[in-house]
Design an enzyme around this catalytic site. Sequence first.
Site, PDB file in Angstrom:
ATOM      1  CG  ASP A 101       1.140   9.316 -36.301  1.00 39.46           C
ATOM      2  OD1 ASP A 101       0.197   9.978 -35.821  1.00 39.46           O
ATOM      3  OD2 ASP A 101       1.025   8.623 -37.339  1.00 39.46           O
ATOM      4  CD  GLU A 166      -3.947  11.004 -39.289  1.00 40.32           C
ATOM      5  OE1 GLU A 166      -4.869  11.318 -40.063  1.00 40.32           O
ATOM      6  OE2 GLU A 166      -2.734  11.264 -39.523  1.00 40.32           O
ATOM      7  CG  HIS A 451       0.742  14.406 -45.450  1.00 42.30           C
ATOM      8  ND1 HIS A 451      -0.021  13.318 -45.816  1.00 42.30           N
ATOM      9  CD2 HIS A 451       0.407  14.663 -44.172  1.00 42.30           C
ATOM     10  CE1 HIS A 451      -0.778  12.942 -44.801  1.00 42.30           C
ATOM     11  NE2 HIS A 451      -0.536  13.756 -43.791  1.00 42.30           N
TER      12      HIS A 451
END
Length: 503
Positions: A101, A166, A451
Amino acid sequence: TIMNTTTDDIASKLSQYVDDNMPLYIERLREAVAIQSVSAEPEKRPEIVRMMQWTKKQIDELGGECTLKENPCGSDLPPILLGQFGNDSAKKTVCVYGHLDVQPAAKEDGWNTDPFELTEIDGKLFGRGATDDKGPALSWLWVVEAHQKLGIDIPVNIKLIYEGLEEYGSEGMFETVMELSKPGKFLSDCDFFCISDNYWLGKKKPCLTYGLRGMSYFEVAVRCSTQDLHSGVLGGCVHEAMTDLIHLMATLVDNSGKILIEGIMDDVAPVTPEEEALYTEIDFDLNEFKKECGVATVSNTLLHEDKMKLLMARWRYPTLSLHGIEGGFSGTGAKTVIPARVAGKFSLRLVPDQDPKRIVAVVEAYLKKKFEELNSPNVLEIKTHHGAKAWLSNPKHPNYQAGANAIQKVFGMEPDYTREGGSIPITTWLEDATQMNVLLLPIGACDDMAHSQNEKYNLINMSNGVKVLGLYLHELGKIEGPKPSSCRCEPLTEEEMMIPGAF
């Protein structure tokens, strides 16, 4: 199978094969990145399932065994992939963990390219999940394929455990690890674990990571009404929730980064002279770090302008960060609203000896005390989202030596031994459940922007990463004797963990 082949011969053949097949790996990663497996967005959960099925097909085509195990926390959640290559009782077994993911991403967030279309620019592959964690997770399959094509025997059995949540708290993974660690289950015969889901300290020198900070995540909310109010009509008439919340959040941490909550630092081990001395030789450029953080062209200032103090603050001390406020008005333009309820989000990164359960109790007591000091009639709500203990492993373990030897063969240098400020709860779960050692073997560089906008994966890191993972398996195959235990069985002291080059 190539018989009587030396490790150097294998390294040479594997290196050439990987270099020759990089275009193929890029295309496969392109397919994977195009699958928008964003776990934080429920409407995209079917894409996670599709990503799992896509990966299962890759494993099946390589002749491996693969099942998609139902998530124990609900059939509506993505399954957990269990894969295996080899089942030779004469060989040791390594289990590798990864996640399929990704974090949310949209071009309008500030990406220079479509985040779900892998784009190559100047030797870098830009795309969401390229480095976190689809590229490293898929690299294990490319390692298996390379051995098959070259006719080289893999000297260990390989197991895979890949999840799809996760980036959203790993729901169901703890229960799965506990279940699969029971006698006769999937993880019960594993001798080693390896995870490639973190990053180098810098851009050029590889490292092995043996320590991570833990985390406790909080939400503190204040309610003043049953509905939002008009500030022109009712401003000055009610005790506003936002005012209370801002006061509360300002009592958590000061602008120098010091945590203001009493009791948080009680369990933090003091720095010894031996530990302090190890920070002096590390290759770390503060100015480069400022550029990587994006502060160089803004404030050009860090909380600590001393290398040692900065690295200690990043790795071996707890920190508190404020993340945002939910409720009220946060869009563009203007809206004169008094929000009925607002919630502030913040988290603490924890270090060894800090118990998340105790931290929750300390934080809740502090918030209640500070709220009482406001003499507010409003309603206080405190919620704990998730937490994880800090993790400290044993860099002297044979598993780490295997990783170091592989890096030496590919890069011609010894790795640094590092700790990190982030949290990967699966490390503690695996070691506690199985009593086997977990190695964190990062592949990506420090500036991969996981991220964040413009996440990327350097082609050279991708290529060398596959080579290191492949040779790591051969180094594991050299380990003789009984099943080597985790550091959890005979834990080292903080001083004993401090080996040359370790931080």
